[in-house]
Motif scaffolding. Structure first.
Motif, mmCIF file in Angstrom:
data_model
loop_
_atom_site.group_PDB
_atom_site.id
_atom_site.type_symbol
_atom_site.label_atom_id
_atom_site.label_comp_id
_atom_site.label_asym_id
_atom_site.label_seq_id
_atom_site.Cartn_x
_atom_site.Cartn_y
_atom_site.Cartn_z
ATOM 1 N N HIS A 184 -15.522 38.582 46.218
ATOM 2 C CA HIS A 184 -14.620 37.679 45.492
ATOM 3 C C HIS A 184 -15.421 36.628 44.713
ATOM 4 N N TRP A 185 -16.415 36.038 45.367
ATOM 5 C CA TRP A 185 -17.218 35.016 44.699
ATOM 6 C C TRP A 185 -18.010 35.619 43.538
ATOM 7 N N ALA A 186 -18.620 36.796 43.769
ATOM 8 C CA ALA A 186 -19.399 37.440 42.707
ATOM 9 C C ALA A 186 -18.518 37.793 41.517
ATOM 10 N N ASP A 187 -17.299 38.265 41.792
ATOM 11 C CA ASP A 187 -16.362 38.585 40.710
ATOM 12 C C ASP A 187 -16.049 37.349 39.873
ATOM 13 N N GLN A 188 -15.771 36.257 40.557
ATOM 14 C CA GLN A 188 -15.415 35.020 39.851
ATOM 15 C C GLN A 188 -16.577 34.471 39.028
ATOM 16 N N GLN A 189 -17.800 34.707 39.485
ATOM 17 C CA GLN A 189 -18.980 34.199 38.790
ATOM 18 C C GLN A 189 -19.447 35.129 37.666
ATOM 19 N N GLY A 190 -18.761 36.262 37.511
ATOM 20 C CA GLY A 190 -19.182 37.211 36.489
ATOM 21 C C GLY A 190 -20.489 37.906 36.826
ATOM 22 N N LEU A 191 -20.776 38.071 38.117
ATOM 23 C CA LEU A 191 -22.010 38.713 38.567
ATOM 24 C C LEU A 191 -21.730 40.170 38.886
ATOM 25 N N ALA A 192 -22.211 41.050 38.054
ATOM 26 C CA ALA A 192 -21.984 42.480 38.262
ATOM 27 C C ALA A 192 -22.826 42.981 39.426
ATOM 28 N N LEU A 193 -22.185 43.603 40.402
ATOM 29 C CA LEU A 193 -22.880 44.184 41.551
ATOM 30 C C LEU A 193 -23.026 45.682 41.289
ATOM 31 N N LEU A 194 -24.162 46.062 40.728
ATOM 32 C CA LEU A 194 -24.348 47.453 40.340
ATOM 33 C C LEU A 194 -25.084 48.265 41.393
ATOM 34 N N ASP A 195 -26.053 47.670 42.063
ATOM 35 C CA ASP A 195 -26.790 48.382 43.106
ATOM 36 C C ASP A 195 -26.968 47.456 44.308
ATOM 37 N N LEU A 196 -27.631 47.964 45.351
ATOM 38 C CA LEU A 196 -27.744 47.191 46.587
ATOM 39 C C LEU A 196 -28.557 45.921 46.408
ATOM 40 N N LYS A 197 -29.540 45.940 45.522
ATOM 41 C CA LYS A 197 -30.340 44.725 45.355
ATOM 42 C C LYS A 197 -29.515 43.608 44.713
ATOM 43 N N ASP A 198 -28.475 43.965 43.952
ATOM 44 C CA ASP A 198 -27.582 42.944 43.396
ATOM 45 C C ASP A 198 -26.816 42.229 44.512
ATOM 46 N N LEU A 199 -26.229 43.024 45.420
ATOM 47 C CA LEU A 199 -25.465 42.419 46.506
ATOM 48 C C LEU A 199 -26.380 41.652 47.449
ATOM 49 N N THR A 200 -27.560 42.194 47.707
ATOM 50 C CA THR A 200 -28.537 41.490 48.541
ATOM 51 C C THR A 200 -28.907 40.146 47.923
ATOM 52 N N ALA A 201 -29.109 40.142 46.597
ATOM 53 C CA ALA A 201 -29.479 38.896 45.910
ATOM 54 C C ALA A 201 -28.369 37.863 45.998
ATOM 55 N N VAL A 202 -27.116 38.297 45.895
ATOM 56 C CA VAL A 202 -25.989 37.366 45.990
ATOM 57 C C VAL A 202 -25.947 36.720 47.372
ATOM 58 N N ILE A 203 -26.102 37.530 48.414
ATOM 59 C CA ILE A 203 -26.053 36.971 49.775
ATOM 60 C C ILE A 203 -27.256 36.069 50.026
ATOM 61 N N GLN A 204 -28.429 36.478 49.562
ATOM 62 C CA GLN A 204 -29.610 35.618 49.705
ATOM 63 C C GLN A 204 -29.410 34.285 48.985
ATOM 64 N N HIS A 205 -28.777 34.327 47.831
ATOM 65 C CA HIS A 205 -28.483 33.083 47.108
ATOM 66 C C HIS A 205 -27.560 32.182 47.922
ATOM 67 N N LEU A 206 -26.508 32.795 48.509
ATOM 68 C CA LEU A 206 -25.551 31.995 49.274
ATOM 69 C C LEU A 206 -26.190 31.379 50.520
ATOM 70 N N LEU A 207 -27.243 32.015 51.022
ATOM 71 C CA LEU A 207 -27.926 31.497 52.206
ATOM 72 C C LEU A 207 -29.054 30.526 51.853
ATOM 73 N N SER A 208 -29.396 30.435 50.576
ATOM 74 C CA SER A 208 -30.511 29.588 50.148
ATOM 75 C C SER A 208 -30.072 28.133 49.992
#
Length: 527
Positions: free
Chosen positions: A167-191
């Motif tokens: 939901h957050w990635a959708d709202q931010q316009g962050l395309a989740l195309l592969d696993l490293k995209d989703l990993t990067a989003v979660i790492q960002h949220l934990l940073s």
């Protein structure tokens, strides 16, 4: 003649009448009476009932795969495209004509049915380039949180939390195309930089995000990253026919991913979910638009969350009106949840074993799912030979047909894999391979977040550098004019940046608006 024999003969009369359909149908075989085939008691399955779904079940080695092949071949002859998963790599044999002779001639002679060796139009596919044929991939955004939670074996709380991340990635316009995209989003949220974003999500705990991140890293390390990415497979390519109106049999080979059973079973569910959201309503057509075979179906339901099971049930129930038939192939009906099993109107049950108390319990449960008949099904189901089955289907009027002890007909394509030369010829002749062969890694969430981090670091460096010169007498110009100049420069930098342009073109995302998702949480694509 004994009372039992009289009951079976009476059952054969019911079969003659109950399977005498006037509309086009698939021939499954012929009825068996007292150990002998009755050629004029032909067991059929109406094409118009194929979108009422079905179950092919039986113990290992009893003939399930051959039955699947018989169904696929005749559907192709009728102009119906077929999709099936080839777990063992055996179904490439459909691309080669069977040679006949021996047991095939004996079986077809007893059935008194026409038979000729035939090669069928086969499209070979694989998951993410691991194997022969056209690679099939999906983006993480399209796959969605519900299906991905099944792959990651998340609990209910973690599944809900993953949904918040999407939901957050959708709202931010962050395309989740592969696993490293989703990993990067979660790492960002934990940073440290993403703490404010994490807090805004409310229900996402740091510990839960950490668990999801670890599971993603594990999936990627196990090779799961090859299945997610672009170009994403367009399920419209499963609906093709040949120039002579034969349905193309799309065969997804899976031997290379047998160590990832949950992933490939869930991937099949993504294909079905994508079809569900794209196909128009057609009601009850004379024949299905596509028939989808789910082999090793128990893998789909093992350890599944309630939300996932509800989604499967809803998809199976609703996709019927879009002209798609779904057949689950597994060992016992107990492998399929009751809510889904209740929607499977066509049954082909091969032999079951009763060597353990659990086997006996499964046998009794299977018997209870069949209409009443003149057979002692508990005895019959344990005595069936290879290539025999107990059948009941839905008639043209939607009513269950009489239970039929059936000798199944032989497939006309080769049983077992085709020769390597034939496989290579099929692969080279693919009409869609060129669109999916090369994997693409374009700018998406991973690159966008990296750009944000780099921009923040540059800004901090500039502020630190400018702090020593602030307040000096060398400053000129009004505050308003300087602010306007800075704003203009910032806007220009943003508009010209690759991150901004990537957000504009990212597939499936719209800046400022959440992605519309289907019942599985899968993203709707623009075609």
């Amino acid at each position: 003649m004994s009372e039992e024999s009289n009951e079976q003969s009476s059952q054969v009369e019911l079969i003659r009448e109950g399977y005498a359909f006037s509309e086009p149908s698939i021939v499954l075989g012929g009825a068996v009476d007292d150990g002998q085939v009755v050629p004029d008691a032909v067991v059929r399955l109406p094409l118009g009932s194929m979108n009422r779904h079905g179950l092919v079940a039986g113990a290992t080695g009893t003939g399930k795969t051959v039955t699947l092949q018989v169904l696929a071949e005749q559907l192709s002859d009728a102009g119906v495209p077929v999709f099936l998963a080839d777990i063992k790599g055996d179904l490439t044999g459909m691309a080669s004509p069977a040679e006949g002779g021996g047991r095939i001639d004996e079986r077809m002679g007893a059935l008194a049915q026409e038979w000729s060796g035939t090669a069928y139009p086969v499209e070979l596919m694989n998951l993410g380039g691991e194997g022969v044929g056209t690679p099939v991939r999906a983006t993480v955004t399209s796959f969605g949180p519900t299906l991905l939670s099944k792959v990651l074996r998340l609990n209910k709380t973690q599944e809900s939390s993953l949904g918040l991340v999407f939901h957050w990635a959708d709202q931010q316009g962050l395309a989740l195309l592969d696993l490293k995209d989703l990993t990067a989003v979660i790492q960002h949220l934990l940073s440290d930089e993403g703490k404010g974003d994490l807090k805004s999500l409310g229900g996402l705990a740091t510990s839960t995000a950490g668990v999801i991140l670890r599971e993603l890293v594990g999936l990627s390390a196990a090779g799961g990253d090859v299945f997610f990415g672009e170009p994403e497979f367009d399920t419209a390519d499963l609906m093709r026919t040949t120039d002579d109106d034969k349905g193309i049999i799309s065969c997804l080979e899976l031997p290379g991913v047998q160590d990832k059973p949950v992933l490939f079973s869930t991937f099949l569910m993504w294909l079905l979910a994508d079809l569900f959201q794209d196909l128009p309503e057609v009601g009850n057509p004379d024949k299905p638009k596509l028939v989808f075979f789910f082999d090793e179906a128990h893998l789909l339901f093992d350890d599944a969350s309630d939300a996932f099971l509800d989604s499967v049930e809803q998809a199976v129930r609703l996709i019927r009106s879009k002209g798609v038939g779904v057949f689950f192939v597994t060992q016992t009906p107990k492998d399929v949840p009751d809510s889904v099993l209740a929607q499977l109107g066509n049954r082909v049950q091969h032999a079951l074993r009763a060597h353990t108390p659990n086997d006996a319990k499964a046998l009794r449960a299977t018997v209870s799912t069949f209409p009443r008949s003149g057979y002692d099904l508990e005895e019959l189901l344990t005595a069936l030979g290879t290539g025999e089955a107990v059948v009941t289907v839905l008639s043209e009027k939607g009513a269950p047909t009489p239970v039929a002890h059936t000798m199944m007909r032989a497939p006309q394509g080769r049983i077992g894999p085709s020769d390597q030369a034939v496989v290579q010829q099929v692969e080279a002749g693919s009409a869609i391979m060129s669109r999916y062969a090369e994997q693409v890694d374009r700018e998406s969430a991973y690159e966008l977040l990296a750009a944000r981090l780099e921009a923040a670091a540059d800004e901090a460096a500039e502020e630190e550098s400018g702090a020593g010169t602030s307040g000096r007498s060398g400053r000129t110009g009004s505050g308003r004019g300087r602010a306007a100049e800075e704003d203009k420069g910032m806007i220009g930098q943003v508009v010209e940046s690759t991150a901004f342009r990537s957000m504009l073109r990212s597939a499936g995302t719209v800046i400022g608006r959440e992605i519309t998702r289907s019942i599985f949480g899968t993203g709707r694509r623009r075609r």
